[in-house]
Motif scaffolding. Sequence first.
Motif, PDB file in Angstrom:
ATOM      1  N   SER A  13       0.827  -1.204   0.000  1.00  0.00           N
ATOM      2  CA  SER A  13       0.000   0.000   0.000  1.00  0.00           C
ATOM      3  C   SER A  13       0.859   1.250   0.000  1.00  0.00           C
ATOM      4  O   SER A  13       0.639   2.180  -0.799  1.00  0.00           O
ATOM      5  CB  SER A  13      -0.926  -0.007   1.223  1.00  0.00           C
ATOM      6  N   ALA A  14       1.858   1.281   0.885  1.00  0.00           N
ATOM      7  CA  ALA A  14       2.715   2.468   0.986  1.00  0.00           C
ATOM      8  C   ALA A  14       3.471   2.710  -0.317  1.00  0.00           C
ATOM      9  O   ALA A  14       3.584   3.852  -0.794  1.00  0.00           O
ATOM     10  CB  ALA A  14       3.688   2.304   2.149  1.00  0.00           C
ATOM     11  N   ASP A  15       3.990   1.635  -0.915  1.00  0.00           N
ATOM     12  CA  ASP A  15       4.751   1.781  -2.159  1.00  0.00           C
ATOM     13  C   ASP A  15       3.868   2.309  -3.295  1.00  0.00           C
ATOM     14  O   ASP A  15       4.259   3.219  -4.035  1.00  0.00           O
ATOM     15  CB  ASP A  15       5.356   0.431  -2.565  1.00  0.00           C
ATOM     16  N   LEU A  16       2.685   1.732  -3.429  1.00  0.00           N
ATOM     17  CA  LEU A  16       1.789   2.154  -4.507  1.00  0.00           C
ATOM     18  C   LEU A  16       1.337   3.589  -4.328  1.00  0.00           C
ATOM     19  O   LEU A  16       1.286   4.367  -5.292  1.00  0.00           O
ATOM     20  CB  LEU A  16       0.585   1.220  -4.592  1.00  0.00           C
ATOM     21  N   LEU A  17       0.997   3.960  -3.116  1.00  0.00           N
ATOM     22  CA  LEU A  17       0.554   5.337  -2.859  1.00  0.00           C
ATOM     23  C   LEU A  17       1.674   6.335  -3.147  1.00  0.00           C
ATOM     24  O   LEU A  17       1.431   7.413  -3.702  1.00  0.00           O
ATOM     25  CB  LEU A  17       0.073   5.473  -1.415  1.00  0.00           C
ATOM     26  N   GLN A  18       2.907   5.972  -2.774  1.00  0.00           N
ATOM     27  CA  GLN A  18       4.040   6.854  -3.041  1.00  0.00           C
ATOM     28  C   GLN A  18       4.275   7.005  -4.547  1.00  0.00           C
ATOM     29  O   GLN A  18       4.477   8.108  -5.062  1.00  0.00           O
ATOM     30  CB  GLN A  18       5.295   6.303  -2.367  1.00  0.00           C
ATOM     31  N   LEU A  53      -6.753   3.449  -4.313  1.00  0.00           N
ATOM     32  CA  LEU A  53      -5.714   2.906  -3.429  1.00  0.00           C
ATOM     33  C   LEU A  53      -5.872   3.440  -2.000  1.00  0.00           C
ATOM     34  O   LEU A  53      -5.650   2.708  -1.023  1.00  0.00           O
ATOM     35  CB  LEU A  53      -4.333   3.272  -3.969  1.00  0.00           C
ATOM     36  N   GLN A  54      -6.271   4.699  -1.888  1.00  0.00           N
ATOM     37  CA  GLN A  54      -6.486   5.273  -0.553  1.00  0.00           C
ATOM     38  C   GLN A  54      -7.649   4.589   0.164  1.00  0.00           C
ATOM     39  O   GLN A  54      -7.590   4.344   1.366  1.00  0.00           O
ATOM     40  CB  GLN A  54      -6.738   6.780  -0.670  1.00  0.00           C
ATOM     41  N   LYS A  55      -8.693   4.270  -0.598  1.00  0.00           N
ATOM     42  CA  LYS A  55      -9.832   3.568   0.003  1.00  0.00           C
ATOM     43  C   LYS A  55      -9.432   2.163   0.457  1.00  0.00           C
ATOM     44  O   LYS A  55      -9.831   1.709   1.532  1.00  0.00           O
ATOM     45  CB  LYS A  55     -10.986   3.494  -1.003  1.00  0.00           C
ATOM     46  N   LEU A  56      -8.647   1.481  -0.369  1.00  0.00           N
ATOM     47  CA  LEU A  56      -8.190   0.145   0.006  1.00  0.00           C
ATOM     48  C   LEU A  56      -7.306   0.196   1.252  1.00  0.00           C
ATOM     49  O   LEU A  56      -7.417  -0.657   2.141  1.00  0.00           O
ATOM     50  CB  LEU A  56      -7.412  -0.486  -1.161  1.00  0.00           C
ATOM     51  N   ASP A  83     -10.033  -9.873   9.856  1.00  0.00           N
ATOM     52  CA  ASP A  83     -10.409 -10.912   8.896  1.00  0.00           C
ATOM     53  C   ASP A  83      -9.240 -11.151   7.935  1.00  0.00           C
ATOM     54  O   ASP A  83      -8.965 -10.311   7.061  1.00  0.00           O
ATOM     55  CB  ASP A  83     -11.650 -10.476   8.131  1.00  0.00           C
ATOM     56  N   PRO A  84      -8.527 -12.275   8.051  1.00  0.00           N
ATOM     57  CA  PRO A  84      -7.382 -12.522   7.160  1.00  0.00           C
ATOM     58  C   PRO A  84      -7.791 -12.685   5.699  1.00  0.00           C
ATOM     59  O   PRO A  84      -7.037 -12.333   4.796  1.00  0.00           O
ATOM     60  CB  PRO A  84      -6.778 -13.814   7.717  1.00  0.00           C
ATOM     61  N   GLU A  85      -8.998 -13.209   5.460  1.00  0.00           N
ATOM     62  CA  GLU A  85      -9.465 -13.357   4.081  1.00  0.00           C
ATOM     63  C   GLU A  85      -9.702 -11.997   3.443  1.00  0.00           C
ATOM     64  O   GLU A  85      -9.424 -11.790   2.258  1.00  0.00           O
ATOM     65  CB  GLU A  85     -10.740 -14.204   4.041  1.00  0.00           C
ATOM     66  N   LEU A  86     -10.245 -11.060   4.231  1.00  0.00           N
ATOM     67  CA  LEU A  86     -10.461  -9.707   3.725  1.00  0.00           C
ATOM     68  C   LEU A  86      -9.125  -9.064   3.375  1.00  0.00           C
ATOM     69  O   LEU A  86      -8.986  -8.403   2.342  1.00  0.00           O
ATOM     70  CB  LEU A  86     -11.202  -8.862   4.765  1.00  0.00           C
ATOM     71  N   GLU A  87      -8.140  -9.277   4.238  1.00  0.00           N
ATOM     72  CA  GLU A  87      -6.812  -8.693   3.960  1.00  0.00           C
ATOM     73  C   GLU A  87      -6.236  -9.252   2.665  1.00  0.00           C
ATOM     74  O   GLU A  87      -5.647  -8.521   1.866  1.00  0.00           O
ATOM     75  CB  GLU A  87      -5.856  -8.977   5.116  1.00  0.00           C
ATOM     76  N   LYS A  88      -6.417 -10.555   2.429  1.00  0.00           N
ATOM     77  CA  LYS A  88      -5.928 -11.154   1.191  1.00  0.00           C
ATOM     78  C   LYS A  88      -6.602 -10.533  -0.032  1.00  0.00           C
ATOM     79  O   LYS A  88      -5.954 -10.246  -1.038  1.00  0.00           O
ATOM     80  CB  LYS A  88      -6.171 -12.666   1.207  1.00  0.00           C
ATOM     81  N   HIS A 132      -4.812  -8.379  -2.901  1.00  0.00           N
ATOM     82  CA  HIS A 132      -4.945  -8.749  -4.316  1.00  0.00           C
ATOM     83  C   HIS A 132      -5.443  -7.570  -5.143  1.00  0.00           C
ATOM     84  O   HIS A 132      -4.959  -7.326  -6.272  1.00  0.00           O
ATOM     85  CB  HIS A 132      -5.896  -9.937  -4.459  1.00  0.00           C
ATOM     86  N   ALA A 133      -6.415  -6.825  -4.591  1.00  0.00           N
ATOM     87  CA  ALA A 133      -6.942  -5.647  -5.312  1.00  0.00           C
ATOM     88  C   ALA A 133      -5.845  -4.622  -5.530  1.00  0.00           C
ATOM     89  O   ALA A 133      -5.752  -4.002  -6.600  1.00  0.00           O
ATOM     90  CB  ALA A 133      -8.101  -5.038  -4.522  1.00  0.00           C
ATOM     91  N   MET A 134      -4.997  -4.431  -4.529  1.00  0.00           N
ATOM     92  CA  MET A 134      -3.899  -3.473  -4.667  1.00  0.00           C
ATOM     93  C   MET A 134      -2.900  -3.922  -5.723  1.00  0.00           C
ATOM     94  O   MET A 134      -2.436  -3.122  -6.541  1.00  0.00           O
ATOM     95  CB  MET A 134      -3.192  -3.281  -3.330  1.00  0.00           C
ATOM     96  N   ARG A 135      -2.580  -5.199  -5.699  1.00  0.00           N
ATOM     97  CA  ARG A 135      -1.610  -5.705  -6.664  1.00  0.00           C
ATOM     98  C   ARG A 135      -2.180  -5.756  -8.080  1.00  0.00           C
ATOM     99  O   ARG A 135      -1.428  -5.931  -9.039  1.00  0.00           O
ATOM    100  CB  ARG A 135      -1.145  -7.099  -6.226  1.00  0.00           C
ATOM    101  N   SER A 136      -3.484  -5.625  -8.198  1.00  0.00           N
ATOM    102  CA  SER A 136      -4.132  -5.590  -9.514  1.00  0.00           C
ATOM    103  C   SER A 136      -4.326  -4.159 -10.002  1.00  0.00           C
ATOM    104  O   SER A 136      -5.018  -3.924 -10.999  1.00  0.00           O
ATOM    105  CB  SER A 136      -5.493  -6.295  -9.448  1.00  0.00           C
ATOM    106  N   SER A 137      -3.729  -3.207  -9.316  1.00  0.00           N
ATOM    107  CA  SER A 137      -3.879  -1.800  -9.674  1.00  0.00           C
ATOM    108  C   SER A 137      -3.398  -1.525 -11.093  1.00  0.00           C
ATOM    109  O   SER A 137      -2.469  -2.168 -11.602  1.00  0.00           O
ATOM    110  CB  SER A 137      -3.074  -0.936  -8.685  1.00  0.00           C
TER     111      SER A 137
END
Length: 535
Positions: free
Chosen positions: A25-30, A72-75, A90-95, A99-104
């Motif tokens: 998240s931090a890398d993508l936002l930067q 990305l900010q919402k995620l 929820d570990p499933e939610l985190e996964k 995945h949504a972030m990596r699909s950016s």
Amino acid sequence: MAHDPASASHHDAEPIAPDPSAQVSADLLQQCSSLLAELDELNSLLKGMLRNPQLVEVRQFRSNVNAELKMLQKLEQRMQNNALGGEQADPELEKRLLHAMRSSNLPFYQAVWDIAKMSCSGLVALGKRFYWDGDAKVLETEKASRKRKGKGKDYGGEKQPNKDKRKSVFVDIVAGDGEEWVKVSTISKSRLLFDMAKKGWERDSGDEYSDEGEGPEKRTILKNFDGSDDEDDDDDELELIKLARDLKKAADATRIRYRHPRLRVTLPKIMEGDSLEIDDIIKEMRSYGIKVECQNSLVDVGATNLAHLLPQHFKNFTSTLNVDCTLLLAMVSDLSHIKNMAPSPSFHRAIVRQIEVEKEKPLLPTELWPAMGDHELVSTEEASTRMREIVDTIGTETEQTRMRIMMGHAPYDQMDRGSLIQKFAEMSNYEVPKSWNLPLKVVEAQSVIDTGKAEGKLPSVADKVAEGLSDINHSVFMYGWVTGMTTISSNRTIDKQIEATIENNRQGEDDSEGPFVWICDTARSLVGKDKGRKE
């Protein structure tokens, strides 16, 4: 990988593994914020350097990147909320969020921007759709003209009325002042090989001899493509090959300054020479006349300024410029030399509008003087005579004086360039460049045109073009054409008329080109023009 500097002082503490979700998240936002900052830097440069910065279409691309940032900010916020749940997280939610972030789409936008910065100049658009439907075959210069006049917009990805989007291609970068189209594909090797297997690509096991070179060479076969041009049959076609074909069709239906655009496809995640199967695809794409660049041919230039992305309209100017009557008048008009001129009730409304435009961007220092530089300047007898008639008839005293200085008429006919510039500067509120090549030289055009035509220097369509021109326009534009000289003018109507005549009367002469004309975006009337007219 970023790390917490505070943790470095605790040598005896066990290293704490970074949270992968937080790190991604931090890398993508930067990265997204940095990309937006660079796009804003480009916008500032366009606004500062161009009379009409909207002619470089980056707004939609920036909007797409900004939308990605908000997503990305919402995620990230959802990740933080989930993490605050502690044992209830929820570990499933985190996964799913990871995945949504990596699909950016951000890596793709970043790749497009990096390619533009590294290898492009004269940027026209970041994202633009081009069509090959016969009814949609419009000169790009004509579309640009309509946009300047506020009669339509053609932002990347926007479907135009009455056009079949299936007969179009979306180009990621339009550069070279419109003459180059660049498509970026971030497909990976593994994904491409998977798609090839799925679509039925394989290397023939037989010994086929190629038409070029010596020895056996395996050839590529696309099992489910029979070579027909049926638009409905390419669902099973490999995407990169379809892209190559679509680029070629759209380019063949488009001309920018009489030429079809150059085509380039960049594959930053593909190494040429790493896979025989993929090399076959690259070879097939190149067979369409497309330059294909892979990871091993890209050069990372690192940090760079963005000035090279600005339009470069003057780069191909000839050493001598042929100046049309419209710009001769603009160069002597009071409107072009008096700062903050107060509108008079007697002024025609067109002049009032020109005064407003001049306040925003002064014509001479921001456009005409940079265009003319130190080029030798000529004017045909017809154009200079007509300009003098107009100035002598309706021009103010100061406009008449500027005309005599600029053209080297008496009493200034014995002065050298430095003296003429000094005299001209006394008549202007702006600093006159020392490089300006005064006086303009008057040339006899008709004999040069006749000789050039007799020597075959013009294509057969030239006679058709000449039929639609007045005596002055004939002398100006035909002279520039036959001599190969750049003509500078604000007469966009005639320029478009010439282009349309050539395009509609090619008769198999695909390489025919008209005169090289640079159009100044705005004109200037004389202050005396239309005084006292009753509207």
